[in-house]
Every structure is written in C-alpha cells, then in structure tokens.
Design a protein around this motif. Structure first.
Motif, PDB file in Angstrom:
ATOM      1  N   ILE A 152       0.851  -1.183   0.000  1.00  0.00           N
ATOM      2  CA  ILE A 152       0.000   0.000   0.000  1.00  0.00           C
ATOM      3  C   ILE A 152       0.889   1.236   0.000  1.00  0.00           C
ATOM      4  CG2 ILE A 152      -1.739   1.336   1.260  1.00  0.00           C
ATOM      5  CD1 ILE A 152      -2.714  -1.292   2.480  1.00  0.00           C
ATOM      6  N   VAL A 153       0.623   2.144  -0.909  1.00  0.00           N
ATOM      7  CA  VAL A 153       1.360   3.402  -0.975  1.00  0.00           C
ATOM      8  C   VAL A 153       0.390   4.543  -0.731  1.00  0.00           C
ATOM      9  CG1 VAL A 153       2.750   4.941  -2.405  1.00  0.00           C
ATOM     10  CG2 VAL A 153       3.084   2.473  -2.566  1.00  0.00           C
ATOM     11  N   LYS A 154       0.761   5.423   0.196  1.00  0.00           N
ATOM     12  CA  LYS A 154      -0.088   6.572   0.516  1.00  0.00           C
ATOM     13  C   LYS A 154       0.625   7.880   0.213  1.00  0.00           C
ATOM     14  CE  LYS A 154      -2.557   4.070   4.176  1.00  0.00           C
ATOM     15  NZ  LYS A 154      -2.944   4.045   5.613  1.00  0.00           N
ATOM     16  N   ASN A 155      -0.170   8.915  -0.021  1.00  0.00           N
ATOM     17  CA  ASN A 155       0.401  10.234  -0.242  1.00  0.00           C
ATOM     18  C   ASN A 155       0.606  10.938   1.099  1.00  0.00           C
ATOM     19  OD1 ASN A 155      -2.139  11.165   0.549  1.00  0.00           O
ATOM     20  ND2 ASN A 155      -2.834  11.480  -1.570  1.00  0.00           N
ATOM     21  N   SER A 157      -1.068  13.027   2.548  1.00  0.00           N
ATOM     22  CA  SER A 157      -2.313  13.203   3.301  1.00  0.00           C
ATOM     23  C   SER A 157      -2.809  11.898   3.907  1.00  0.00           C
ATOM     24  CB  SER A 157      -3.399  13.778   2.384  1.00  0.00           C
ATOM     25  OG  SER A 157      -3.013  15.050   1.887  1.00  0.00           O
ATOM     26  N   GLY A 158      -2.096  10.815   3.640  1.00  0.00           N
ATOM     27  CA  GLY A 158      -2.473   9.522   4.197  1.00  0.00           C
ATOM     28  C   GLY A 158      -3.468   8.756   3.368  1.00  0.00           C
ATOM     29  N   ASN A 159      -3.697   9.197   2.135  1.00  0.00           N
ATOM     30  CA  ASN A 159      -4.637   8.508   1.253  1.00  0.00           C
ATOM     31  C   ASN A 159      -3.897   7.612   0.270  1.00  0.00           C
ATOM     32  OD1 ASN A 159      -6.928   9.871   2.320  1.00  0.00           O
ATOM     33  ND2 ASN A 159      -6.314  11.695   1.151  1.00  0.00           N
ATOM     34  N   PRO A 160      -4.416   6.416   0.004  1.00  0.00           N
ATOM     35  CA  PRO A 160      -3.769   5.520  -0.967  1.00  0.00           C
ATOM     36  C   PRO A 160      -3.733   6.163  -2.349  1.00  0.00           C
ATOM     37  CG  PRO A 160      -5.351   4.316   0.364  1.00  0.00           C
ATOM     38  CD  PRO A 160      -5.588   5.778   0.649  1.00  0.00           C
ATOM     39  N   ILE A 161      -2.636   5.974  -3.059  1.00  0.00           N
ATOM     40  CA  ILE A 161      -2.529   6.505  -4.417  1.00  0.00           C
ATOM     41  C   ILE A 161      -3.040   5.466  -5.405  1.00  0.00           C
ATOM     42  CG2 ILE A 161      -0.520   7.900  -3.769  1.00  0.00           C
ATOM     43  CD1 ILE A 161       1.184   5.946  -5.467  1.00  0.00           C
ATOM     44  N   GLU A 162      -3.289   5.909  -6.617  1.00  0.00           N
ATOM     45  CA  GLU A 162      -3.756   5.004  -7.657  1.00  0.00           C
ATOM     46  C   GLU A 162      -2.617   4.103  -8.139  1.00  0.00           C
ATOM     47  OE1 GLU A 162      -6.436   6.819 -10.720  1.00  0.00           O
ATOM     48  OE2 GLU A 162      -5.678   8.670  -9.820  1.00  0.00           O
ATOM     49  N   SER A 163      -3.017   2.992  -8.749  1.00  0.00           N
ATOM     50  CA  SER A 163      -2.029   2.058  -9.289  1.00  0.00           C
ATOM     51  C   SER A 163      -1.684   2.430 -10.733  1.00  0.00           C
ATOM     52  CB  SER A 163      -2.568   0.626  -9.230  1.00  0.00           C
ATOM     53  OG  SER A 163      -1.639  -0.271  -9.791  1.00  0.00           O
ATOM     54  N   ARG A 164      -1.026   3.550 -10.899  1.00  0.00           N
ATOM     55  CA  ARG A 164      -0.556   3.988 -12.215  1.00  0.00           C
ATOM     56  C   ARG A 164       0.752   4.743 -12.040  1.00  0.00           C
ATOM     57  NH1 ARG A 164      -1.799   9.304 -13.133  1.00  0.00           N
ATOM     58  NH2 ARG A 164      -3.208  10.265 -11.607  1.00  0.00           N
ATOM     59  N   ASN A 173       4.541   7.224   1.511  1.00  0.00           N
ATOM     60  CA  ASN A 173       4.704   6.138   2.484  1.00  0.00           C
ATOM     61  C   ASN A 173       4.428   4.807   1.816  1.00  0.00           C
ATOM     62  OD1 ASN A 173       3.042   4.250   4.580  1.00  0.00           O
ATOM     63  ND2 ASN A 173       4.753   5.275   5.604  1.00  0.00           N
ATOM     64  N   LEU A 174       5.287   3.817   2.073  1.00  0.00           N
ATOM     65  CA  LEU A 174       5.134   2.486   1.499  1.00  0.00           C
ATOM     66  C   LEU A 174       4.974   1.468   2.622  1.00  0.00           C
ATOM     67  CD1 LEU A 174       5.267   0.290  -0.699  1.00  0.00           C
ATOM     68  CD2 LEU A 174       7.775   0.507  -0.657  1.00  0.00           C
ATOM     69  N   ASP A 175       3.850   0.793   2.632  1.00  0.00           N
ATOM     70  CA  ASP A 175       3.542  -0.224   3.630  1.00  0.00           C
ATOM     71  C   ASP A 175       3.587  -1.591   2.952  1.00  0.00           C
ATOM     72  OD1 ASP A 175       2.539  -1.932   5.535  1.00  0.00           O
ATOM     73  OD2 ASP A 175       0.633  -0.882   5.805  1.00  0.00           O
ATOM     74  N   THR A 176       4.533  -2.432   3.347  1.00  0.00           N
ATOM     75  CA  THR A 176       4.698  -3.745   2.719  1.00  0.00           C
ATOM     76  C   THR A 176       4.198  -4.884   3.602  1.00  0.00           C
ATOM     77  OG1 THR A 176       6.951  -3.981   3.582  1.00  0.00           O
ATOM     78  CG2 THR A 176       6.698  -2.921   1.421  1.00  0.00           C
ATOM     79  N   SER A 177       3.514  -4.561   4.674  1.00  0.00           N
ATOM     80  CA  SER A 177       3.086  -5.602   5.617  1.00  0.00           C
ATOM     81  C   SER A 177       2.086  -6.572   5.001  1.00  0.00           C
ATOM     82  CB  SER A 177       2.473  -4.965   6.870  1.00  0.00           C
ATOM     83  OG  SER A 177       1.326  -4.193   6.540  1.00  0.00           O
ATOM     84  N   GLY A 178       1.438  -6.156   3.904  1.00  0.00           N
ATOM     85  CA  GLY A 178       0.466  -7.030   3.262  1.00  0.00           C
ATOM     86  C   GLY A 178       1.068  -8.035   2.305  1.00  0.00           C
ATOM     87  N   ILE A 179       2.379  -7.940   2.035  1.00  0.00           N
ATOM     88  CA  ILE A 179       3.042  -8.890   1.142  1.00  0.00           C
ATOM     89  C   ILE A 179       3.319 -10.187   1.905  1.00  0.00           C
ATOM     90  CG2 ILE A 179       5.116  -9.336  -0.235  1.00  0.00           C
ATOM     91  CD1 ILE A 179       5.298  -6.376  -0.798  1.00  0.00           C
ATOM     92  N   SER A 180       2.972 -11.298   1.315  1.00  0.00           N
ATOM     93  CA  SER A 180       3.098 -12.601   1.979  1.00  0.00           C
ATOM     94  C   SER A 180       4.523 -12.850   2.493  1.00  0.00           C
ATOM     95  CB  SER A 180       2.709 -13.719   1.015  1.00  0.00           C
ATOM     96  OG  SER A 180       2.950 -14.991   1.592  1.00  0.00           O
ATOM     97  N   GLU A 181       4.606 -13.308   3.728  1.00  0.00           N
ATOM     98  CA  GLU A 181       5.904 -13.631   4.316  1.00  0.00           C
ATOM     99  C   GLU A 181       6.537 -14.853   3.663  1.00  0.00           C
ATOM    100  OE1 GLU A 181       5.467 -14.067   8.508  1.00  0.00           O
ATOM    101  OE2 GLU A 181       5.025 -11.934   8.853  1.00  0.00           O
ATOM    102  N   ARG A 182       5.742 -15.612   2.908  1.00  0.00           N
ATOM    103  CA  ARG A 182       6.287 -16.808   2.258  1.00  0.00           C
ATOM    104  C   ARG A 182       7.371 -16.460   1.254  1.00  0.00           C
ATOM    105  NH1 ARG A 182       1.008 -19.965   0.261  1.00  0.00           N
ATOM    106  NH2 ARG A 182       0.281 -17.824  -0.033  1.00  0.00           N
TER     107      ARG A 182
END
Length: 382
Positions: A152-155, A157-164, A173-182
């Motif tokens: 998840i990448v946010k601007n 203001s704390g809002n997620p940016i579009e996937s483009r 801000n880049l949050d990688t906690s959602g990527i599988s630990e596998r």
C-alpha cells in the motif's frame, strides 16, 4: 565420442529442444554410437521458460492474468516440481507484444498482471523462482505488481494513491506488511541483460520509455515519479536498490523486485547455464554444438551460443555453432571463440522456403560437420 548439444531456439521454426534433438539425429547419422547429451538453452529472453522446462523435465502451466492495459489474457509459466522451481517471463503479463502501437499508453500501462502471476506461483510453495525481465509495455516501476502483492502506498495526506505510473510522484509512504511472508523463503533470480539504474539519463524512462509511448516532453515527469518511488524502495529495503544495475529493467520492475522480494539480477545466459547444470553436462565431452536462428557480431554480448562456448572453453572443449542467418562481422566470433560457425541454409530461395526447410537443413549441416570430424579423426589430426 561425446557430444553436448546446447542450442537456443531457431525463432519461428524450432524450439531449443527440437534443435537439440535434430542436432543429435545429425550426429548419430555419422557416429551411431556417439553419446549425445541434449541441453535446450536460452539467454533469459523469449523462450527461456520453454527451454528450462524442456531441459529440466518440467511442465508448462497457465493462469488468467491482466495484460498491461488490464485486459484478461492467458499467461504461461514453467513449473519444475522436482526442483520446486518456477520460471516466468514478465512479458507473459505485461508484454509489449500484446499491444498494438496505437495502444501503447505509459500513463495507464501497469504491472498488475505480473503480481497476479506471482500470487499464483507462491501458492505452489516454490523454493526458487527465475523471472525473465524484458519486453514490457510498462513504465510504472513495478508499482502495479507491488499493489497486487499487497503493498500500500499513501500520499502525504495519508490517502492511498492510484495504481498507475505518474501517481508515484505523490508517494510518501510504502507499507509492505500485506506482502506474503512466504516470499522470504524463496530464492528469486532475475534474468536481466541490461544494467540500467531506475532513474537518470540511463534510467528506465530515458532509455526505454520512448519505445513504450513516453513522449519527449513527458520523460522528466515519469523520471521524477520513479525517483520518488525509488526513494521509498530504498528506504523500505535499507539498500540503494534504485541505483543497482538492472533496477531500470522492464520499466523499473527490476527495482521493485529487488527491494520487495529480495530478487538478485544475473545475466540471462548465466542464469540458464546454472539452472541446467551445463558445466556438469560438459564433463568429458569431445565437442559442443550450439547455435540459434541468427548470429552476428552481437552474439558475443550475452547471447546463448557465446555463453555456451565460454563454458565449453573452460574445459578446453571445441564448440561449433550452427545458424540459419550468418550476419555482419562474424569473424570476431572466431577469435578465442568458436571452432567453426556453419550456416544451415543450403540453397537460394525465399525466406518462407528457408523456414519450411529449417529442420532438415540443420540436420544435414550437422551431418556434414560430423563427416569432416570423422575424416579428421581418421587421419588423426585432432
């Protein structure tokens, strides 16, 4: 006598496995008792998946993914169960080959489909994944892939940016906690033959962007967006991956794979040589036969025949190459290189006719080379 037959494909006519089998048949026409080791090869580009599957006894699998513009398509990847190895070319999802010139759109093109491919592969619990970079229609720095993997990448203001791609200019801000630990238990190798960093005058946008539809006046915009993305990738990984050779490959996808999944880039031909254990296969060989559809002076810049020859040279084994089209300045390939380079086109005719006769022509050319070797053997001159 032992022959190792380690060719690339003859594009448009024969897979590498078919070329190797045809060479083997030509050898046995002259030396019926010869030991023939068939090792289909590739250099990390198109055809690498098929070559490794054929060489290692794997299978081709399919999965539905999105192409660079979000349209559904069937992608292929290789699975070698015995090695728990998956092989995939990113062009299967984000390839420029799937778009017309009029459809090229770097503003919308995304690597989401690559992420879908990888999500499918991780369900197989692989120990290794080989990813062929090249031929992408994207310039999004792998952001689409990262999004699909769970990042998840946010601007500011704390809002997620579009996937483009250009949305990355606002990435804060880049949050990688959602990527599988596998993925932490998977060894990922990038088959990559470019050494460009993510940004700058040698970066993904400046060098490769124009062929994907980036207009001259937009280069600075896309480069700035990737620079912001690169800062987040560097910060997240704790390494300056955006400066790494190969970070700019596939529109910056290389940087994301290095930062988020710990992928390591290698020259494509070296990846394949290691994967098929070519050096072990060469032990005790008398001759190595290799080749591909076309060869010229550029063959020495990472192409399959040159890589095979270098591996054979380490063991003092002479290498003979066969090719359908012998191009410019091939003399340089003989210097500390091939013992011989033999064209396989045997008569004047159209390209269509040459392609139709490619397999029997190759077999006859190999047969002729072996007759010469037999004559030399008879006179004890080798």
């Amino acid at each position: 006598m032992k022959f190792v037959l380690a060719p690339d494909s003859f594009k448009g006519t024969m897979t590498a496995a078919t070329v190797a089998a045809t060479m083997s048949a030509g050898v046995r026409d002259v030396f019926p008792d010869a030991e023939c080791i068939e090792v289909p090869m590739a250099d990390g580009g198109e055809g690498t998946t098929r070559s490794l599957v054929d060489a290692l006894g794997g299978e081709m699998r399919t999965v539905e993914v999105s192409d660079a513009l979000g349209r559904s398509r069937t992608a292929h990847f290789g699975w070698i169960a015995a090695k728990k190895l998956a092989v995939v070319e990113i062009a299967e999802a984000a390839g420029i080959e799937h778009l017309t010139v009029e459809e090229l759109d770097p503003h919308q093109a995304t690597t989401v489909g690559v992420g879908q491919l990888l999500n499918h592969i991780i369900e197989l619990s692989p120990a290794q994944v080989i990813i062929g970079l090249g031929g992408s229609a994207t310039n999004d720095g792998g952001w689409g892939m990262a999004y699909e993997l769970g990042a998840i990448v946010k601007n500011s203001s704390g809002n997620p940016i579009e996937s483009r791609a250009l949305a990355l200019a606002d990435a804060a801000n880049l949050d990688t906690s959602g990527i599988s630990e596998r993925w932490q238990d998977v060894e990922i190798t990038l088959a990559c033959d470019v050494d460009n960093p993510l940004t700058g005058e040698r970066g993904a946008t400046a060098v490769f962007g124009p062929q994907k539809g980036v207009q001259p006046e937009e280069i600075a915009l896309f480069d700035a967006a990737l620079a912001q993305w690169g800062n987040l990738l560097d910060e997240t990984s704790g390494r300056a991956v955006s400066k790494n050779p190969g970070a700019g490959a596939a529109g910056g996808l290389g940087a994301a794979l290095m930062a988020l999944l710990g992928a390591k880039p290698q020259r494509g031909i070296d990846v394949v040589i290691h994967a098929v254990s070519l050096e072990d296969q060469l032990a005790g060989a008398d001759f190595v036969f290799t080749g591909e559809g076309s060869m010229d002076y550029q063959t020495k810049f990472g192409k399959t025949p040159w890589g095979v020859m270098l591996a054979a040279r380490k063991q003092n084994i002479p290498t003979i190459a066969f090719t359908g089209n012998l191009g410019r300045n091939v003399e340089s390939l003989h210097e500390n290189g091939f013992a011989a380079i033999i064209p396989t086109v045997r008569e004047v005719g159209s390209l269509t006719e040459a392609l139709e006769k490619a397999q029997p022509s190759l077999r006859e050319s190999v047969r002729m080379a072996c007759r010469i070797l037999a004559a030399a053997r008879h006179t004890e001159k080798f």
